[in-house]
Design a protein around this motif. Structure first.
Motif, PDB file in Angstrom:
ATOM      1  N   LYS A  57      52.138  47.332  81.903  1.00  0.00           N
ATOM      2  CA  LYS A  57      52.195  46.181  80.997  1.00  0.00           C
ATOM      3  C   LYS A  57      52.011  46.636  79.551  1.00  0.00           C
ATOM      4  N   GLY A  58      51.098  47.568  79.326  1.00  0.00           N
ATOM      5  CA  GLY A  58      50.900  48.107  77.983  1.00  0.00           C
ATOM      6  C   GLY A  58      52.145  48.793  77.454  1.00  0.00           C
ATOM      7  N   LEU A  59      52.814  49.546  78.328  1.00  0.00           N
ATOM      8  CA  LEU A  59      54.053  50.207  77.903  1.00  0.00           C
ATOM      9  C   LEU A  59      55.130  49.189  77.570  1.00  0.00           C
ATOM     10  N   LEU A  60      55.162  48.102  78.313  1.00  0.00           N
ATOM     11  CA  LEU A  60      56.129  47.038  78.018  1.00  0.00           C
ATOM     12  C   LEU A  60      55.860  46.434  76.643  1.00  0.00           C
ATOM     13  N   ILE A  61      54.593  46.202  76.328  1.00  0.00           N
ATOM     14  CA  ILE A  61      54.242  45.651  75.013  1.00  0.00           C
ATOM     15  C   ILE A  61      54.634  46.634  73.913  1.00  0.00           C
ATOM     16  N   ALA A  62      54.306  47.909  74.090  1.00  0.00           N
ATOM     17  CA  ALA A  62      54.674  48.917  73.091  1.00  0.00           C
ATOM     18  C   ALA A  62      56.188  48.973  72.917  1.00  0.00           C
ATOM     19  N   HIS A  63      56.897  48.963  74.033  1.00  0.00           N
ATOM     20  CA  HIS A  63      58.368  48.971  73.978  1.00  0.00           C
ATOM     21  C   HIS A  63      58.883  47.783  73.165  1.00  0.00           C
ATOM     22  N   ARG A  64      58.317  46.618  73.386  1.00  0.00           N
ATOM     23  CA  ARG A  64      58.782  45.426  72.675  1.00  0.00           C
ATOM     24  C   ARG A  64      58.473  45.491  71.194  1.00  0.00           C
ATOM     25  N   ILE A  65      57.356  46.106  70.821  1.00  0.00           N
ATOM     26  CA  ILE A  65      57.056  46.284  69.400  1.00  0.00           C
ATOM     27  C   ILE A  65      58.116  47.183  68.769  1.00  0.00           C
ATOM     28  N   PHE A  66      58.359  48.350  69.381  1.00  0.00           N
ATOM     29  CA  PHE A  66      59.372  49.269  68.847  1.00  0.00           C
ATOM     30  C   PHE A  66      60.750  48.601  68.823  1.00  0.00           C
TER      31      PHE A  66
END
Length: 99
Positions: A57-66
Motif C-alpha cells: 500500500k505504501g508503494l502504491l501511495i509513493a507511485h501515485r505521488i510520482f
C-alpha cells in the motif's frame, strides 16, 4: 493486501528501490519549488517506510505521488496525491506516514 498483477512478483530487496530513493534525494536537493519539495519528500519517506515494512500500500501511495507529479508536469489529470499544482491533496501520504 493480496498482491495483484505485477505486484505478485514484487521483491522488496530489489535494488531499484535504492535507485528511486537516491534519485529522489538528488531531485529534492536541486528543486526550488516548495510544493514539489514537499511532494518529493513525502514520496521519499513513504517509499522508505514501505520498503522497510514490505508494505505494498505504501508503494502504491509513493507511485501515485510520482505519477501525479509527472502527469501534472505534462498537463494531464492526476490522482490528487500531491501539493504541487492546483491542490493540496497529500493526505494519503501523510496518513500512511503517521501509522
Amino acid at each position: 493486501m493480496k498482491p495483484i498483477g505485477a505486484a505478485a512478483d514484487l521483491s522488496f530487496s530489489d535494488s531499484r528501490f535504492d535507485t528511486v530513493i537516491d534519485y529522489t534525494n538528488q531531485t529534492i536537493k536541486i528543486n526550488d519549488d516548495k510544493a514539489v519539495e514537499k511532494d518529493l519528500t513525502n514520496a521519499l519517506l513513504v517509499t522508505e517506510k514501505a520498503v522497510k515494512n514490505k508494505n505494498q500500500k505504501g508503494l502504491l501511495i509513493a507511485h501515485r505521488i510520482f505519477y501525479d507529479l509527472a502527469i501534472l508536469y505534462n498537463d494531464y489529470d492526476e490522482f490528487g496525491y500531491i501539493k504541487y499544482g492546483n491542490g493540496y491533496s497529500e493526505k494519503a501520504a501523510e496518513e500512511y506516514l503517521k501509522k
